[in-house]
Design an enzyme around this catalytic site. Structure first.
Site, PDB file in Angstrom:
ATOM      1  CG  ASP A  33      -1.858   0.959   1.078  1.00  0.00           C
ATOM      2  OD1 ASP A  33      -2.326   1.468  -0.088  1.00  0.00           O
ATOM      3  OD2 ASP A  33      -2.348   1.565   2.158  1.00  0.00           O
ATOM      4  CD  GLU A  88       0.820  -5.489   7.547  1.00  0.00           C
ATOM      5  OE1 GLU A  88       0.338  -5.606   6.397  1.00  0.00           O
ATOM      6  OE2 GLU A  88       0.390  -4.725   8.339  1.00  0.00           O
ATOM      7  CE1 TYR A 143      -2.865   0.628  10.571  1.00  0.00           C
ATOM      8  CE2 TYR A 143      -2.248  -1.451  10.392  1.00  0.00           C
ATOM      9  CZ  TYR A 143      -1.703  -0.081  10.375  1.00  0.00           C
ATOM     10  OH  TYR A 143      -0.603   0.359   9.647  1.00  0.00           O
ATOM     11  CD  GLU A 154       2.472  -1.133   9.356  1.00  0.00           C
ATOM     12  OE1 GLU A 154       1.213  -1.046   9.034  1.00  0.00           O
ATOM     13  OE2 GLU A 154       3.269  -1.464   8.592  1.00  0.00           O
TER      14      GLU A 154
END
Length: 603
Positions: free
Chosen positions: A160, A412, A467, A503
């Site tokens: 991303d 990831e 997240y 993150e």
């Protein structure tokens, strides 16, 4: 590979500036055999994608050509002459006049090509560099190229951030003596007030000169000397390199022919130790708590082009906000960045370009891959070999930097899928052989849980990307807090290792406000981060927090990104969002240690 620099025996000329530029689709066959037939010029260093008002260039699949004339200094007749590229994203082929002289695959690490037999001192030559930004399942990072209904190729990638391409870092014409110092490897230790600098100098060439080394302090006084290509320098009353308080010695290595110096190279050295002990991360034997960011090399117009002005400003913003560290997400950054971190006591988690090794991401939030990640269809033996080469080049380039305290081998990956352990175990073994002194980690995707992850025992620190409150339980911070606390507790109970967040973040539109709990507002970003910090502070095993992201950055043209990723604490042009002031209050109060501990790291 030693970074080129001016020394008593070495010279270099910068080839930065504007180069002729065009795409393979607009040029004839074998375009390197003549001046490029184009009126375009591209800046070096810079990614080429945003330099022009041209969609074909911005989204090009294939080779792009750079070209310029180079004048070899007339005093270089007795020297070895080489071209050095700090990076070429993601692959490069190099031509001197009409001759192919070398190539490299891997967009974020340097390479050098010996052109001694192809150029003449005092004479010019035509330098052409073909650069490809193409990604496939056998590159790092991976991707795929598809042909659409219009017959045109398009690039798909599984990370991303925008797939910028080109000569994004500096290019040099350099010299060394033919008998030369090829590499220097340094490790450090200390006991009490005495430091130890263990060194190894690799030499190349036909001769067999002797090696002499010396270590000077910051005032230039020599504090230790030795002879031989390897050894240990003892430093009495050593001054340690510390986070927030950098101290560098200068190690000078000389290659001798009798009493004459054939080659000389000076390397900054910081004496410090790094250790994982139980659930603690220790620097110089003291507990260290990471505060900071995942970052990107990303600025308007330049793309991933290195820029010293942005670098200096970014470091001062990190100092202002109280950040003591960052991760080089998701690729090795320019060497100038690490050198700056060395000089200013900023701690770095150094990451390879292995992002996108996860077909579960393609499946969306279900995490169900369309086919196995670790398979012939995607991450296969060739991919693994490319990944291994990236690890070799990263560690070889950066192992002497005191600011680098941990290697991150991937971002990831599908560590929850079958085949993950077989893929990563030999890579971890390789990394530990290359550098046994630093801890190893990878950044965990949300699909990889403490119940299904297959690789975490191979590594030293649990680095979580989570997240809750954004992609999961969006807008529901009470539920998100429960998810997060349970997740962290599960990893602690499973591993007994240090835990940190590499993150966590929420997309935020600068200037968007609401009195209600509403995602994308500046108030929600503040509430989201406050919730995360409240959870982090409950766990003594927690060793750090790095927010995603330092600044907004460019991404793909996908519909879920409006003008890029907006999770930055700063805007893309480095203006603070409201949460920056909250972070400044929190982080300047932490001063590098876990909440609730004293300066020694004890409760």
């Amino acid at each position: 590979m030693l970074k080129p620099k001016m020394t008593p025996t070495r010279e270099l000329v910068s080839l930065d500036g504007t180069w002729r530029f065009d795409l393979d689709s607009r040029l004839g066959q074998r375009p390197w055999e003549a001046p490029l037939d184009t009126s375009l010029e591209a800046a070096v260093p810079a990614s080429y994608n945003d330099l022009f008002v041209d969609e074909e260039i911005r989204n090009h699949v294939g080779w792009a050509y750079y070209q310029r004339m180079v004048q070899v200094p007339r005093g270089w007749g007795a020297e070895r002459i080489y071209l050095r590229f700090d990076a070429a994203t993601h692959a490069a082929k190099v031509y001197v006049d009409d001759v192919f002289v070398g190539e490299h695959v891997g967009g974020y690490t340097p390479f050098a090509i010996d052109v001694t037999d192809h150029v003449d001192a005092g004479q010019p030559f035509r330098l052409t560099v073909a650069v490809s930004g193409d990604l496939t399942n056998e590159t790092i990072p991976p991707g795929k190229i598809e042909v659409g209904m219009t017959g045109r190729q398009s690039q798909t990638y599984f990370h991303d951030f925008y797939n910028y391409a080109g000569l994004a870092r500096s290019v040099w014409l350099c010299t060394t003596p033919h008998d030369r110092i090829e590499d220097v490897v340094v490790t450090t230790d200390y006991e009490g007030a005495d430091g130890a600098v263990t060194y190894r100098a690799d030499v190349a060439g036909s001769g067999s000169g002797a090696v002499r080394v010396s270590l000077a302090d910051a005032d230039g006084a020599v504090v230790a000397e030795a002879t031989g290509a390897s050894g240990v320098l003892s430093v009495t009353d050593v001054t340690l390199w510390k986070p927030g308080s950098a101290y560098l010695y200068d190690l000078t290595v000389e290659l001798l022919d009798g009493d004459a110096v054939i080659d000389s190279y000076t390397l900054p050295v910081g004496v410090r130790t790094v250790e994982v002990r139980g659930t603690q991360f220790l620097i110089n034997g003291e507990r260290f708590y990471f505060t900071g960011f995942g970052k990107h090399e990303d600025t308007p117009v330049r793309g991933k082009g290195h820029d010293d002005a942005y670098m200096v400003h970014d470091f001062h913003l990190m100092d202002w906000i109280g950040a003591n560290s960052f991760r080089t997400s998701h690729y090795p950054y320019a060497e100038e960045v690490l050198e700056f971190a060395d000089r200013h006591g900023i701690v770095v988690i150094d990451e390879t370009a292995a992002v996108g090794l996860n077909m579960g991401v393609v499946g969306g939030m279900s995490g169900t891959p369309p086919f196995p990640t670790f398979s012939e269809q995607y991450a296969n033996d060739i991919t693994q070999a490319a990944h291994a080469q990236h690890i070799r080049e990263l560690i070889t380039r950066d192992r002497n930097h005191p600011s680098v305290v941990m290697w991150c081998l991937a971002n990831e990956p599908a560590s929850n899928e079958d085949g993950a352990r077989e893929y990563f175990e030999p890579l971890v073994t390789l990394a530990r052989e290359l550098d046994p002194t630093r801890p190893m980690a990878y950044a965990l995707v949300m699909f990889a849980t403490f119940e299904n992850d297959q690789c975490i025992d191979l590594f030293d620190v649990v680095c979580m990307n989570r997240y809750y409150g954004w992609y999961v339980a969006s807008g529901d911070l009470a539920t998100a807090e429960m998810y997060l606390a349970g997740d962290i507790k599960g990893w602690i109970e499973r591993t007994g290792k240090p835990i940190m967040m590499t993150e966590y973040g929420a997309d935020t539109m600068e200037g968007l406000h609401s009195v209600h709990t509403q995602v994308w507002t500046e108030e929600y970003q503040r509430d989201y981060l406050e919730m995360n910090h409240r959870v982090f502070d409950r766990f003594p095993e927690f060793v750090g927090e790095q927010i995603w992201n330092f600044a907004d950055f460019a991404t793909t043209n996908a519909i879920h990104r409006v003008g890029g990723n907006k999770k930055g604490v700063f805007t893309r042009d480095r203006r603070p969002k409201s949460v920056a002031f909250d972070l400044r209050k929190r982080w300047t109060g932490l001063a590098g240690r876990k909440p609730g501990t004293d300066a020694s790291g004890q409760g």
